[in-house]
Design an enzyme around this catalytic site. Structure first.
Site, mmCIF file in Angstrom:
data_model
loop_
_atom_site.group_PDB
_atom_site.id
_atom_site.type_symbol
_atom_site.label_atom_id
_atom_site.label_comp_id
_atom_site.label_asym_id
_atom_site.label_seq_id
_atom_site.Cartn_x
_atom_site.Cartn_y
_atom_site.Cartn_z
ATOM 1 N N ASP A 108 6.367 -12.901 20.011
ATOM 2 C CA ASP A 108 6.881 -12.658 19.635
ATOM 3 C C ASP A 108 8.582 -12.280 19.679
ATOM 4 O OD1 ASP A 108 6.813 -11.591 22.258
ATOM 5 O OD2 ASP A 108 6.914 -9.169 22.292
ATOM 6 N N GLU A 109 8.436 -12.707 20.009
ATOM 7 C CA GLU A 109 10.161 -13.803 20.295
ATOM 8 C C GLU A 109 10.438 -15.359 20.267
ATOM 9 O OE1 GLU A 109 12.760 -13.228 23.615
ATOM 10 O OE2 GLU A 109 10.282 -12.959 24.719
#
Length: 367
Positions: A108-109
């Site tokens: 997610d990043e």
């Protein structure tokens, strides 16, 4: 002294409550409700929480029991890593439309170096806005972003205007930004280190900057060197695409605490088999076996052993884990066991570059 390295334009993109947001997107009935991913059952630990749940103090790594006390109407949903990977891959495809210099940190990043980008656009902040808009329109999720001259500042900045926002720290603003920062906001400074810093009179970036290199190295070792340069805006680590895996692990949380080593050995067999399966799938081997033990009081202990050769066989991993298990007596009953293999045969020793030796940053253009 200044270096000749060009100023980079780095974007750190961080999805908002990713696991929980995916669950809400896939099940519209959950939108606007307090949900926790994982954590169900008497022994569950939460992987992620929606913003609605966070308002009640629910957060990742919290036990499900505590979460439900804080938020009685909390809804638990199961994890779905295949779905998360699918969504993550779609998001990364968007990143690659702008630059090939993409360094994923997790599902997610990621960091993006857009100093020279495929759109030929000079504004990193406008690119970040466009990327976030595309993620929302094409995937259905919101993302936040931080934009600055290096990865460290960009990552801190991405947390400022969450959810669904972004923050730019221009080159001439970096030093003031870091000096005003609460020491707990510094990426890489955990609770224990922060407490130690408090004892030394270090509460803000300015306090940290007032300490000499010798003082920081004496009190914080190699990390002290890093802190000395980071608070001065010096963090020349480049965005590294295709990051090489440095470790591989598997772990199990048990329905009931284990107090017998016989039962622990049975669990270790299953965990060692899983680690070996993942090693085989990734076609790697490692030398350092680490046993992770979480006790019933939630204290955590690790024990490691480095072998003289690379291993990937479940039997060898299990035997090494057994040795580590018997290394010393258990201080309490056990709720979790894990095995990891590091010092992999994919990792090469990095060579020192001019960037490693650099000790300053030129602050010259706007974002």
């Amino acid at each position: 002294m200044q270096n000749d390295l060009p100023i980079r334009k780095i974007i750190h993109v961080d999805m908002d409550a990713f696991y929980a947001s995916v669950a809400q997107m896939d099940n519209p009935e959950l939108i606007g409700k307090a949900i926790a991913v994982g954590g169900g059952g008497p022994r569950g630990v939460i992987s992620a929480a929606s913003y609605e749940a966070r308002k009640f103090g629910v957060k990742s790594a919290m036990s499900g029991r505590l979460a439900i006390k804080l938020c009685p109407h909390l809804i638990f949903v199961k994890t779905d890593f295949e779905r998360y990977k699918e969504i993550s891959n779609r998001i990364r495809k968007i990143f690659y439309d702008y630059t090939d210099l993409v360094e994923p940190l997790s599902l997610d990043e990621a960091y993006l170096d857009v100093t020279e980008n495929k759109k030929g656009h000079p504004s990193a902040s406008m690119l970040a806005e466009e990327i976030r808009t595309r993620i929302f329109n094409e995937v259905g999720l919101t993302a936040s972003a931080g934009i600055s001259i290096n990865k460290f500042v960009a990552k801190i900045a991405s947390d400022y205007n969450k959810p669904n926002g972004q923050k730019v720290v221009n080159p001439e603003e970096v030093l003031d930004f870091l000096e005003a920062l609460d020491i707990r906001k510094f990426y890489g400074i955990g609770k224990v280190t922060a407490e130690k810093m408090y004892q030394k009179g270090i509460y803000t970036g300015l306090d940290l900057k007032s300490k000499s290199l010798a003082f920081l190295e004496s009190n914080f070792g190699k990390s002290g060197t890093s802190y000395y340069y980071i608070v001065r805006g010096i963090h020349n680590s480049p965005v590294k695409p295709n990051q090489i895996r440095k470790s591989l692990a598997a772990e199990r949380t048990f329905n009931e605490n284990l107090s017998s080593e016989v039962f622990m050995l049975e669990k270790l067999q299953l965990i060692a088999d899983e680690v070996a399966k993942r090693l085989s799938k990734s076609k790697v081997a490692g030398k350092t076996v680490t046993l992770k033990i979480k006790y019933s009081d939630f204290t955590l202990q690790t024990r490691s052993k480095t072998l003289p050769y690379f291993v990937a066989d479940a039997a060898v991993i299990l035997e090494t884990a057994k040795d580590l298990l018997y290394q010393e007596k258990m201080s309490n009953s056990v709720r979790l066991l894990g095995i990891s293999l590091s010092n992999l045969n994919t990792v090469k020793k990095p060579k020192k570059t001019e960037e490693d030796k650099a000790i300053s940053v030129q602050l010259s253009f706007r974002f």
